[in-house]
Write a protein that holds these residues in place. Sequence first.
Motif, mmCIF file in Angstrom:
data_model
loop_
_atom_site.group_PDB
_atom_site.id
_atom_site.type_symbol
_atom_site.label_atom_id
_atom_site.label_comp_id
_atom_site.label_asym_id
_atom_site.label_seq_id
_atom_site.Cartn_x
_atom_site.Cartn_y
_atom_site.Cartn_z
ATOM 1 N N TYR A 310 0.829 -1.203 0.000
ATOM 2 C CA TYR A 310 0.000 0.000 0.000
ATOM 3 C C TYR A 310 0.867 1.259 0.000
ATOM 4 O O TYR A 310 0.613 2.216 -0.747
ATOM 5 N N GLU A 311 1.908 1.269 0.832
ATOM 6 C CA GLU A 311 2.780 2.443 0.901
ATOM 7 C C GLU A 311 3.542 2.641 -0.410
ATOM 8 O O GLU A 311 3.782 3.786 -0.824
ATOM 9 N N GLN A 312 3.906 1.562 -1.080
ATOM 10 C CA GLN A 312 4.572 1.689 -2.379
ATOM 11 C C GLN A 312 3.639 2.338 -3.400
ATOM 12 O O GLN A 312 4.064 3.170 -4.209
ATOM 13 N N GLU A 313 2.384 1.982 -3.325
ATOM 14 C CA GLU A 313 1.373 2.583 -4.205
ATOM 15 C C GLU A 313 1.264 4.086 -3.946
ATOM 16 O O GLU A 313 1.221 4.892 -4.889
ATOM 17 N N LEU A 314 1.241 4.474 -2.657
ATOM 18 C CA LEU A 314 1.194 5.893 -2.309
ATOM 19 C C LEU A 314 2.445 6.622 -2.789
ATOM 20 O O LEU A 314 2.362 7.737 -3.311
ATOM 21 N N LEU A 315 3.604 5.986 -2.608
ATOM 22 C CA LEU A 315 4.868 6.600 -3.016
ATOM 23 C C LEU A 315 4.890 6.881 -4.513
ATOM 24 O O LEU A 315 5.245 7.985 -4.945
ATOM 25 N N GLU A 316 4.512 5.890 -5.306
ATOM 26 C CA GLU A 316 4.534 6.054 -6.757
ATOM 27 C C GLU A 316 3.525 7.112 -7.206
ATOM 28 O O GLU A 316 3.810 7.932 -8.090
ATOM 29 N N TYR A 317 2.361 7.107 -6.585
ATOM 30 C CA TYR A 317 1.315 8.079 -6.926
ATOM 31 C C TYR A 317 1.779 9.499 -6.607
ATOM 32 O O TYR A 317 1.681 10.408 -7.442
ATOM 33 N N ALA A 318 2.316 9.689 -5.387
ATOM 34 C CA ALA A 318 2.750 11.023 -4.969
ATOM 35 C C ALA A 318 3.938 11.504 -5.792
ATOM 36 O O ALA A 318 4.006 12.681 -6.174
ATOM 37 N N VAL A 397 -2.819 12.660 -0.463
ATOM 38 C CA VAL A 397 -1.737 12.995 -1.397
ATOM 39 C C VAL A 397 -2.181 14.117 -2.329
ATOM 40 O O VAL A 397 -1.435 15.075 -2.583
ATOM 41 N N ASP A 398 -3.411 14.017 -2.833
ATOM 42 C CA ASP A 398 -3.931 15.071 -3.725
ATOM 43 C C ASP A 398 -3.968 16.419 -3.011
ATOM 44 O O ASP A 398 -3.591 17.445 -3.595
ATOM 45 N N ARG A 399 -4.410 16.431 -1.759
ATOM 46 C CA ARG A 399 -4.437 17.685 -1.000
ATOM 47 C C ARG A 399 -3.032 18.237 -0.804
ATOM 48 O O ARG A 399 -2.793 19.439 -0.892
ATOM 49 N N PHE A 400 -2.099 17.336 -0.524
ATOM 50 C CA PHE A 400 -0.711 17.728 -0.337
ATOM 51 C C PHE A 400 -0.129 18.341 -1.606
ATOM 52 O O PHE A 400 0.482 19.420 -1.572
ATOM 53 N N VAL A 401 -0.342 17.681 -2.743
ATOM 54 C CA VAL A 401 0.199 18.181 -4.016
ATOM 55 C C VAL A 401 -0.421 19.531 -4.355
ATOM 56 O O VAL A 401 0.278 20.466 -4.780
#
Length: 412
Positions: A310-318, A397-401
């Motif tokens: 799950y964290e790898q998915e978040l990392l790649e997305y961000a 992540v979207d809010r952060f970006v």
Amino acid sequence: MSLTTEHIAFDIEKIRKDFPILKRKINGYPLVYLDNAATSQTPQQVIDVIVDYYSNYNANIHRGVHSLSQEATEKYENARISLQKHFNAEKSYEIIFTSGTTHGINLIASGFTSLLQEGDEILVSALEHHSNIVPWQMLCEKTGAVLKVIPMNEEGTLIYSAFEEMVSDKTKIVFLNHVSNALGTINPIKDIIDKAHSHGAAVLIDGAQAAPHIKADVQALDVDFYVVSAHKMCGPTGVGMLYGKEEWLKKLPPYQGGGEMIATVSFEKTTYADLPHKFEAGTPNICGGIAFGAAVDYMNSIGFENIAAYEQELLEYATGKLLEIEGMKIYGTSKEKTAVISFNIEGLHPYDIGTLLDKMGIAVRTGHHCAQPIMDFYKIPGTVRASFSFYNTKEEVDRFVEGVKKAKMMLS
């Protein structure tokens, strides 16, 4: 196991309900907590264990015949067994409770004072946190040993060929982090351990940043020492763990003197207690140790394979989203890394970006992250660091970006 199958068991909304702090608002915005590399948040299950201890069986351990003391002792030692099983230590007494990773590192550095001679060499990596640099510099000043640094490249990866050339029969101990706190780089610790051992050197691994993401098997790694902090693993601050091979722990002298770590005391002579008590002087953080065990059990209930995927998915997305921003520079681009993104935007100071993100309810870390040599390598004052955990979401992540884009617009 496929990612789809993992996500059936990995219910992010259910997990997020375990963390009461995620319901907070900061400056009128729902909290987006992306400072997990500094400290993780604590689930209600662990909070309940802390409250239960102080409400129902608060007592000193190992010393009392009364029921409360025996109950506290049993739960504290059961927590040690939870850590033993998690890290696959051969024996429970190879797990030493500490106040955190820094304590564990200093304990080993202090112990090696009597084992080093002038001209001996010790190796550290260029990717280290200050807590894995300063104790060894102090050790060299005391003993006359020589500190050598394994270099890194632009990707934030250690240059293994340089390490192979540096390590020799003069090398007495090698120490490096499993994962860089500043860049997220996962170091090839198994190869380094094996190579160091071929020259008779001991190896200490700083696992503080790896432990929330990677389930380290200390026997498979054949590592001599491995240190972690509970507060990186959904546990409380002020408690951690040192794993040490029994042969090494018996060889090293005690780090502190006091109650609990002794067998007999007279004014003429003191004899020391067996492991693990030899290194656990005084009244420990009893509640913290018990809660540490509960935190590890909680993370295992979710599953480290699920967490990693799950964290790898978040990392790649961000990473993909951030790289769309003009002027974006990400530091630490190793193929092997955890869910950490360290970045700058051309012409902007990281502190200013972090301050504006906080106004939008987004918590990140800015500065040199106690890894100043890394920043010196890149010739920068610091970075913005976003570090993700298994309770973060793509919506966050979207809010952060979007927050980074807004900060850039406001500062440009």
